[in-house]
Motif scaffolding. Structure first.
Motif, PDB file in Angstrom:
ATOM      1  N   GLU A 169      -3.649   6.506  -1.580  1.00 15.68           N
ATOM      2  CA  GLU A 169      -3.802   7.688  -0.184  1.00 15.68           C
ATOM      3  C   GLU A 169      -3.015   8.491  -1.117  1.00 15.68           C
ATOM      4  O   GLU A 169      -1.634   8.443  -1.183  1.00 15.68           O
ATOM      5  CB  GLU A 169      -3.206   7.276   1.296  1.00 15.68           C
ATOM      6  CG  GLU A 169      -3.431   8.627   2.201  1.00 15.68           C
ATOM      7  CD  GLU A 169      -2.338   8.641   3.873  1.00 15.68           C
ATOM      8  OE1 GLU A 169      -3.811   8.256   4.739  1.00 15.68           O
ATOM      9  OE2 GLU A 169      -1.515   7.868   3.681  1.00 15.68           O
TER      10      GLU A 169
ATOM     11  N   LYS B 100       8.741   3.659   4.040  1.00 16.11           N
ATOM     12  CA  LYS B 100       8.094   5.207   5.532  1.00 16.11           C
ATOM     13  C   LYS B 100       9.363   4.476   6.863  1.00 16.11           C
ATOM     14  O   LYS B 100       9.855   5.684   7.434  1.00 16.11           O
ATOM     15  CB  LYS B 100       6.294   5.318   6.215  1.00 16.11           C
ATOM     16  CG  LYS B 100       6.546   6.113   7.371  1.00 16.11           C
ATOM     17  CD  LYS B 100       5.241   6.424   7.503  1.00 16.11           C
ATOM     18  CE  LYS B 100       4.660   7.230   9.036  1.00 16.11           C
ATOM     19  NZ  LYS B 100       3.641   7.243   8.717  1.00 16.11           N
TER      20      LYS B 100
ATOM     21  N   LYS C 231       0.899  -0.687   0.305  1.00 10.35           N
ATOM     22  CA  LYS C 231       0.428   0.108   0.018  1.00 10.35           C
ATOM     23  C   LYS C 231       0.797   0.987  -0.317  1.00 10.35           C
ATOM     24  O   LYS C 231       1.722   1.759   0.652  1.00 10.35           O
ATOM     25  CB  LYS C 231      -1.055   0.309   1.379  1.00 10.35           C
ATOM     26  CG  LYS C 231      -2.710  -1.026   0.993  1.00 10.35           C
ATOM     27  CD  LYS C 231      -2.934  -0.844   2.115  1.00 10.35           C
ATOM     28  CE  LYS C 231      -4.296  -1.758   2.243  1.00 10.35           C
ATOM     29  NZ  LYS C 231      -5.315  -1.804   3.046  1.00 10.35           N
TER      30      LYS C 231
ATOM     31  N   SER D  25       1.213   5.300  -0.495  1.00  9.18           N
ATOM     32  CA  SER D  25       0.297   6.619   0.294  1.00  9.18           C
ATOM     33  C   SER D  25       1.449   7.744  -0.480  1.00  9.18           C
ATOM     34  O   SER D  25       3.044   7.685  -0.792  1.00  9.18           O
ATOM     35  CB  SER D  25       0.852   7.125   1.975  1.00  9.18           C
ATOM     36  OG  SER D  25       0.438   6.286   2.833  1.00  9.18           O
TER      37      SER D  25
ATOM     38  N   LYS E 292      -7.054  15.140   2.260  1.00  2.66           N
ATOM     39  CA  LYS E 292      -5.508  14.468   3.529  1.00  2.66           C
ATOM     40  C   LYS E 292      -4.924  16.290   3.033  1.00  2.66           C
ATOM     41  O   LYS E 292      -3.390  16.079   2.316  1.00  2.66           O
ATOM     42  CB  LYS E 292      -5.154  13.449   3.224  1.00  2.66           C
ATOM     43  CG  LYS E 292      -5.713  12.326   3.760  1.00  2.66           C
ATOM     44  CD  LYS E 292      -5.205  10.946   3.737  1.00  2.66           C
ATOM     45  CE  LYS E 292      -6.491  10.154   4.771  1.00  2.66           C
ATOM     46  NZ  LYS E 292      -5.678   9.055   5.149  1.00  2.66           N
TER      47      LYS E 292
ATOM     48  N   ASP F  26       5.337  11.897   7.697  1.00  4.39           N
ATOM     49  CA  ASP F  26       4.987  11.948   8.832  1.00  4.39           C
ATOM     50  C   ASP F  26       2.965  11.533   8.578  1.00  4.39           C
ATOM     51  O   ASP F  26       3.071  10.615   9.767  1.00  4.39           O
ATOM     52  CB  ASP F  26       5.257  13.196   9.651  1.00  4.39           C
ATOM     53  CG  ASP F  26       6.292  12.800   9.829  1.00  4.39           C
ATOM     54  OD1 ASP F  26       7.030  12.157   9.809  1.00  4.39           O
ATOM     55  OD2 ASP F  26       7.299  13.835  10.832  1.00  4.39           O
ATOM     56  N   LYS F  27       2.376  12.102   7.979  1.00  6.84           N
ATOM     57  CA  LYS F  27       1.148  11.714   7.829  1.00  6.84           C
ATOM     58  C   LYS F  27       0.740  11.112   6.874  1.00  6.84           C
ATOM     59  O   LYS F  27      -0.624   9.749   7.570  1.00  6.84           O
ATOM     60  CB  LYS F  27       0.327  13.602   6.812  1.00  6.84           C
ATOM     61  CG  LYS F  27       0.705  14.145   7.502  1.00  6.84           C
ATOM     62  CD  LYS F  27      -0.078  15.055   9.468  1.00  6.84           C
ATOM     63  CE  LYS F  27       0.215  16.398   9.082  1.00  6.84           C
ATOM     64  NZ  LYS F  27       0.349  16.540  10.655  1.00  6.84           N
ATOM     65  N   ALA F  28       1.598  10.043   5.821  1.00  4.22           N
ATOM     66  CA  ALA F  28       1.095   8.619   5.677  1.00  4.22           C
ATOM     67  C   ALA F  28       0.965   7.908   6.684  1.00  4.22           C
ATOM     68  O   ALA F  28       1.598   7.026   7.587  1.00  4.22           O
ATOM     69  CB  ALA F  28       2.358   8.389   4.481  1.00  4.22           C
ATOM     70  N   HIS F  29       0.074   7.047   6.178  1.00  8.89           N
ATOM     71  CA  HIS F  29      -0.726   5.317   6.780  1.00  8.89           C
ATOM     72  C   HIS F  29       0.235   4.795   6.132  1.00  8.89           C
ATOM     73  O   HIS F  29      -0.290   3.523   7.446  1.00  8.89           O
ATOM     74  CB  HIS F  29      -1.994   6.089   7.087  1.00  8.89           C
ATOM     75  CG  HIS F  29      -2.411   7.159   7.398  1.00  8.89           C
ATOM     76  ND1 HIS F  29      -2.695   7.875   7.186  1.00  8.89           N
ATOM     77  CD2 HIS F  29      -2.400   7.288   9.589  1.00  8.89           C
ATOM     78  CE1 HIS F  29      -4.047   8.949   8.518  1.00  8.89           C
ATOM     79  NE2 HIS F  29      -3.238   8.254   9.577  1.00  8.89           N
ATOM     80  N   ASN F  30       0.379   4.240   5.698  1.00  2.00           N
ATOM     81  CA  ASN F  30       1.011   3.574   4.637  1.00  2.00           C
ATOM     82  C   ASN F  30       2.599   3.147   5.059  1.00  2.00           C
ATOM     83  O   ASN F  30       3.582   4.212   5.706  1.00  2.00           O
ATOM     84  CB  ASN F  30       0.500   2.672   3.173  1.00  2.00           C
ATOM     85  CG  ASN F  30      -1.377   2.933   2.778  1.00  2.00           C
ATOM     86  OD1 ASN F  30      -2.152   2.317   3.783  1.00  2.00           O
ATOM     87  ND2 ASN F  30      -1.654   4.030   2.503  1.00  2.00           N
ATOM     88  N   ASP F  31       3.294   1.526   4.470  1.00  2.00           N
ATOM     89  CA  ASP F  31       3.804   1.219   4.441  1.00  2.00           C
ATOM     90  C   ASP F  31       5.311   2.092   3.028  1.00  2.00           C
ATOM     91  O   ASP F  31       5.713   2.322   4.280  1.00  2.00           O
ATOM     92  CB  ASP F  31       4.243  -0.133   4.771  1.00  2.00           C
ATOM     93  CG  ASP F  31       3.640  -0.639   5.803  1.00  2.00           C
ATOM     94  OD1 ASP F  31       3.642   0.642   7.541  1.00  2.00           O
ATOM     95  OD2 ASP F  31       2.974  -2.065   5.692  1.00  2.00           O
TER      96      ASP F  31
END
Length: 573
Positions: free
Chosen positions: A28, A134, A2, A4, A50, A68-73
């Motif tokens: 994302e 990330k 996934k 971002s 976002k 830092d805002k990213a939710h994916n790996d």
């Protein structure tokens, strides 16, 4: 796998949609915007919710905020003027479908200049580390030409990112000015004069001959010339910054109007960056209230311009400072003479009111006020002082004004601030009976709304209907000390009023504003923030900038009816 996508933006309306359309395969999309003044954010909202606003402090810092805002790996870092090619998209998806042996990937970038892909000039082997985990990658601390530092093994992808950085000459020089200014902040190099003399030629020779730029035709020649010139500009700015750094000082003669003084605060941060000491001179207690406790001002000098002794004493105090540069933000002969009395070495301001005789450098103002916003005038005046300024991300700054925001509560009460008066004159003031009708509509139709009006002591002579003044949701701050009123303004959910100083304070605090114009115009002195609804008739006699209506009808104000304004107010309630 996934992904971002992370993009940083500033005034990228011309590019952002093309970029975002190529990211449809990402899980994302995160955008960190540095307070764009064009339609960048509005266009981006079509593709992602976002979107984060953050002041620009260097490319590395702001890109790391996005990471830092990213939710994916996995993170795909891309610039707004870049596009993911279809081949690259397929390669990334295929990588995600198999065992990943790398923590990051360099991706080839094909660069375009003046509409043509550049295959030489040293641009043909452009690989950027853009796809990475990330947990293992961060941008380093450089301000310009930032790169990812990665812990782990790295692979390479040959399918390209298309980079449309310089579609025309104007874009190139705008970016060159911005980047060279940023580069001048990083580190002051030795032998700057020698570098200025030889680096431009060496840059051109290397790109055009050694790197075969001549094979790119006209675009290759122009790019090589421009790149050499960029080297000259970079080192000249470094030299200028080196010579202006240290124990120098700048004096800023503030405007006498509150609104103009608020807009002047856009330029304080950069003044403090380049000058050791920033001194602001004011002649109005109200303006002093605006600027007090501003963290970018070292000293505020106040004097009464109508009192000769007060003027001479203030000038004598400043003369002891041995001030290098003085700027007048008012086209006023008295301001220019004060700079002379204060012993300022370099005097800068408007050419009007004998500025051409009394100042060293002047800016010619468009007296119809149709050419540009007043902040653009200030911008150009400041550049006459020092070309090392960078106002790309400047915004109004009323620092030192702390007040706890209390906008959200259980009853969802909306607090509206109304400034119905104008010190300038009646030609700026929407009829009071119209304000009364608007207030009545708001109070009757919106039970969870409070109304507060503000003004000076003399404004108490304007009488409002008892049905309004006796309403428990109506508050009257007329005559209150401005220093007490200013910190409260940021707590309001909406401002309604004339083109006034209070409007500009609300705008600086990013409170949504509804502004009603008479003799002035929004395109010259209007609000800067995007949260503004403006009523401007655009009659043949507008703008006249007169204090009273020469035609005696005030139609520019009277034609704006309360019900029309209320319709816009409802969008905030």
């Amino acid at each position: 796998m996934k992904i971002s996508a992370v993009i940083v933006t500033y005034n990228e309306a011309a590019n952002i949609e093309r970029c975002l359309q190529s990211l449809d395969f990402c899980n994302e999309i995160i955008i960190v915007d540095s307070n764009s003044t064009d339609k960048t954010v509005a266009l981006a909202k079509k593709y992602t919710n976002k979107i984060f606003l953050h002041e620009f402090n260097g490319f590395s810092d702001i890109k790391n905020i996005g990471i830092d805002k990213a939710h994916n790996d996995w993170v795909l870092s891309i610039d707004a003027d870049e596009v993911i090619s279809p081949a690259l998209k397929n390669t990334i998806l295929s990588i995600g479908n198999r065992h990943l042996k790398f923590e990051g990937y360099y991706i080839k970038r094909n660069d375009f200049f003046l509409g043509k892909e550049i295959k030489h000039c040293g641009w043909n082997n452009d690989y950027q580390l853009r796809l990475f985990k990330k947990s293992t990658g961060r941008f380093d601390g450089r301000v310009v030409h930032e790169s990812v530092k990665l812990l782990g093994s790295v692979g390479k992808i040959n399918e390209p990112i298309y980079h449309y950085s310089y579609p025309d000459t104007k874009t190139y020089f705008n970016k060159m000015n911005r980047y060279t200014t940023l580069q001048s902040k990083v580190k002051l190099k030795r032998f700057l004069i020698i570098r200025m003399m030889f680096a431009p030629f060496l840059k051109f020779f290397r790109m055009y001959f050694v790197k075969f730029g001549f094979l790119d035709g006209f675009q290759g020649f122009v790019l090589s010339i421009y790149s050499g010139f960029s080297e000259f500009i970079k080192y000249s700015k470094m030299y200028e910054a080196k010579n202006t750094a240290g124990n120098n000082s700048i004096l800023l003669k503030a405007p006498n109007w509150i609104g103009d003084a608020v807009m002047m605060t856009m330029f304080l941060k950069e003044a403090k960056r380049l000058y050791k000491k920033v001194i602001v001179v004011v002649t109005s207690p109200a303006v002093r209230a605006i600027l007090e406790n501003n963290s970018y001002i070292d000293n505020i000098i106040v004097y009464d311009r109508k009192n000769l002794n007060s003027t001479l004493n203030a000038a004598a105090t400043l003369k002891k400072e041995h001030i290098d540069v003085g700027v007048s933000f008012s086209p006023s002969i008295s301001s220019y003479i004060f700079l002379i009395l204060a012993g300022v070495k370099l005097r800068v301001g408007y050419d009007a009111d004998c500025g051409g005789l009394l100042l060293h450098k002047t800016y010619k103002q468009d007296k119809t006020h149709k050419r540009e916003h007043i902040t653009q005038e200030y911008n150009k005046i400041m550049y006459l002082v020092n070309s090392g300024f960078d106002f790309s991300f400047s915004k109004q700054n009323l620092t030192g004004r702390s007040a706890s925001k209390n906008r959200h509560n259980k009853l969802a009460i909306k607090h509206i601030l109304i400034a119905p008066f104008a010190i300038f004159g009646p030609s700026k003031m929407w009829p009071l009976e119209y304000y009364s009708e608007l207030i009545r509509l708001i109070l009757i139709k919106n039970i969870n709304t409070t109304i507060t009006i503000t003004g000076i002591e003399q404004d108490k002579s304007f009488l409002l209907p008892r049905a309004i003044t006796e309403n428990k949701r109506f508050f009257d701050l007329r005559g209150e000390d401005l220093t007490k009123v200013i910190p409260t303004i940021k707590n309001y959910d909406l401002f309604i009023g004339n083109d006034s100083g209070i409007m500009h304070i609300a705008d600086a605090f990013e409170v949504p504003v509804i502004v009603i114009y008479g003799s002035t115009a929004p395109y010259w002195g209007g609000p800067i923030a995007s949260k503004a609804i403006q009523f401007y008739q655009g009659l043949d006699c507008q703008p006249c900038f007169e204090k009273t209506c020469k035609l005696l009808h005030y139609n520019c104000l009277k034609n704006i009816k309360p019900l029309k304004v209320y319709e816009k107010v409802r969008t905030y309630l």
